[in-house]
Enzyme design. Structure first.
Site, PDB file in Angstrom:
ATOM      1  N   TRP A 148       0.827  -1.211   0.000  1.00  0.00           N
ATOM      2  CA  TRP A 148       0.000   0.000   0.000  1.00  0.00           C
ATOM      3  C   TRP A 148       0.865   1.267   0.000  1.00  0.00           C
ATOM      4  O   TRP A 148       0.587   2.194   0.765  1.00  0.00           O
ATOM      5  CB  TRP A 148      -0.950   0.035   1.213  1.00  0.00           C
ATOM      6  CG  TRP A 148      -1.883  -1.109   1.294  1.00  0.00           C
ATOM      7  CD1 TRP A 148      -1.865  -2.112   2.197  1.00  0.00           C
ATOM      8  CD2 TRP A 148      -2.992  -1.364   0.415  1.00  0.00           C
ATOM      9  NE1 TRP A 148      -2.889  -2.985   1.947  1.00  0.00           N
ATOM     10  CE2 TRP A 148      -3.602  -2.544   0.853  1.00  0.00           C
ATOM     11  CE3 TRP A 148      -3.517  -0.703  -0.711  1.00  0.00           C
ATOM     12  CZ2 TRP A 148      -4.706  -3.092   0.224  1.00  0.00           C
ATOM     13  CZ3 TRP A 148      -4.617  -1.250  -1.335  1.00  0.00           C
ATOM     14  CH2 TRP A 148      -5.199  -2.423  -0.868  1.00  0.00           C
ATOM     15  N   ASN A 206       3.434  11.854  11.777  1.00  0.00           N
ATOM     16  CA  ASN A 206       2.840  12.966  12.497  1.00  0.00           C
ATOM     17  C   ASN A 206       2.891  14.250  11.664  1.00  0.00           C
ATOM     18  O   ASN A 206       1.969  15.055  11.666  1.00  0.00           O
ATOM     19  CB  ASN A 206       3.593  13.159  13.812  1.00  0.00           C
ATOM     20  CG  ASN A 206       2.656  13.537  14.918  1.00  0.00           C
ATOM     21  OD1 ASN A 206       1.531  13.068  14.960  1.00  0.00           O
ATOM     22  ND2 ASN A 206       3.109  14.406  15.783  1.00  0.00           N
ATOM     23  N   GLU A 217      -2.264   6.615   7.609  1.00  0.00           N
ATOM     24  CA  GLU A 217      -1.677   7.534   8.602  1.00  0.00           C
ATOM     25  C   GLU A 217      -2.354   7.385   9.965  1.00  0.00           C
ATOM     26  O   GLU A 217      -2.622   8.370  10.651  1.00  0.00           O
ATOM     27  CB  GLU A 217      -1.783   8.981   8.123  1.00  0.00           C
ATOM     28  CG  GLU A 217      -1.290   9.135   6.714  1.00  0.00           C
ATOM     29  CD  GLU A 217      -0.110  10.041   6.595  1.00  0.00           C
ATOM     30  OE1 GLU A 217       0.254  10.657   7.596  1.00  0.00           O
ATOM     31  OE2 GLU A 217       0.456  10.105   5.502  1.00  0.00           O
TER      32      GLU A 217
END
Ligand code: FAD
Length: 396
Positions: free
Chosen positions: A174, A252, A375
């Protein structure tokens, strides 16, 4: 100003007047990104989504490079050195076009370039960053594996030393931009814990087959990375950083772009719903004139406005050097969840037309399913916030 002054007129595109909180320079950045996107991507993106292929991804990346959007919030090495808020405003405009287009830019700037900028040796920075900032070189970021997604600590990709060299074996899954990348930042287990490697994609043993049959982020290249005895020089590794804090700090950085970007998809869907509701007549009146439709439009607007305020607040904190990871999680969790809900509600307002690619709504909603997962999934960010609130880690 006298308190008798008339307030400015109501602006459908800025209902709460949040633009008051932006400087003229910030509004200019937003306007120029919107103009570029309208030229180079907006007219074509539904076609790219339908065919599952961006016509000329390298050319598109170069357009973004020319505008200074690649690594735009990084200093030096040809990067634009702009603020986090500027970057966020750019992400909204990119994602109002398509989450895949924003992903292309985010992965290049906030994951691949940021990793090299933050953790790379001076030679690695000099070699890659200036070319990545112009879009001549494309980067990807390989953390996720087929068997290790939310829990990357158990990754199986391994780097072993062989004299002065490293040999990498494993698979990543991915990976955005993988098949078009010139350089891959690959995280792997070593005898000293997880370390990051800068892998030129023409190294023998490296391949990046594209993942097909996606129903989401179709206007984005997603790939597997296969590392089969990839031999790298000793200086291909990031010199200092060890452990998961390396890749997690990059994520982040990129998440803040999502906190903003997701609202672009939501804004585009709300705009489409508002305009459609005004035009579509049923039972003798525009559907915009019915209370149920108005309630939907009002709720969508509320959530969009709240999300924008949160994104702007977190962006300002980031620029002041005061942001914490838990706060980024608050932003990602709220804004992606609400953005997806806005797209789904917009879809209902468009009725059957809502499922058509003639309108952007279903495309955005499908794209946001990926953004919800990558994420850090909704569940992971919930657990981050839960731990911050209670002191109990509930991940395992
Ligand atoms: P899993 O980790 O298997 O999770 C499955 C479900 O279980 C989720 O709902 C999850 O929240 C839940 N779950 C897992 N653990 C717990 C727990 N402890 N408690 C409660 N629930 C739990 N990765 C990269 O490295 N680079 C990229 O460029 C990249 N691009 C991507 C592009 C797309 C289009 C997509 C879809 C993904 C991309 N990813 C990329 C991968 C993405 O980061 C992972 O999919 C994500 O981290 C989730 O991992 P997973 O899919 O293996 O799901």
């Amino acid at each position: 100003m006298s308190h008798h002054a008339m307030p400015p007129p109501f602006d459908v595109h800025d209902p709460a007047g949040i633009d008051d909180l932006l400087s003229q320079e910030e509004k200019d950045v937003r306007a120029s990104v919107r103009q570029l996107v309208d030229q180079v991507a907006q007219p074509y993106v539904a076609g790219w989504f339908e065919s599952g292929q961006i016509d000329d991804p390298r050319g598109l990346m170069k357009h973004f490079g020319e505008m200074g959007l690649l690594g735009m919030h990084l200093e030096g090495y040809g990067c634009a050195g702009m603020s986090s808020v500027d970057y966020g405003l750019a992400c909204i405009e990119l994602e109002a076009c398509d989450s895949g287009i924003r992903s292309m830019v985010s992965v290049q700037g906030s994951l691949a370039m940021f990793a090299i900028w933050r953790f790379g040796s001076e030679e690695q920075k000099q070699e890659w960053l200036p070319r990545m900032a112009t879009g001549e070189a494309i980067g990807c970021f390989g953390l996720t594996e087929p068997d290790h997604g939310s829990d990357p600590g158990g990754m199986r990709t391994r780097a072993i030393r062989d004299g002065d060299e490293w040999i990498l074996d494993g698979r990543k899954m991915w990976i955005t931009n993988g098949s078009i990348a010139d350089v891959a930042v690959v995280w792997a287990q070593t005898d000293e814990g997880i370390r990051g490697f800068v892998v030129p994609t023409d190294t023998p043993g490296f391949s990046a087959p594209e993942i097909k049959h996606k129903m989401s982020l179709r206007a984005s290249v997603t790939s597997e990375l296969v590392l089969d005895g990839v031999r790298l020089p000793g200086d291909a590794v990031f010199p200092e950083v060890r452990g998961l804090k390396g890749p997690l700090s990059c994520l982040n950085e990129a998440r803040l772009g999502i906190v903003w970007g997701a609202l672009g998809a939501a804004r585009s869907s709300l705009d489409a719903a508002l305009s459609y509701a005004g035009d579509r007549v049923q039972f003798g009146k525009p559907i915009a004139a019915y209370q149920l439709t108005q309630a939907k439009l009002a709720d969508m607007t509320l959530e969009l406005v709240k999300g924008q305020l949160l994104a702007l607040h977190l962006g300002r904190r980031k620029d002041a050097g005061r942001i914490r990871t838990e706060q980024v999680s608050l932003g990602k969790l709220n804004n992606i969840r609400e953005a997806l809900e806005i797209c789904r509600t917009a879809r209902t307002i468009l009725g059957a037309n809502g499922i058509s690619l003639e309108y952007p709504v279903m495309r955005h909603a499908n794209n946001l399913e990926s953004v919800l997962t990558y994420e850090g999934t909704v569940e992971m960010h919930t657990l981050v916030i839960g731990q911050a609130l209670t002191g109990h880690a509930a991940f395992r």
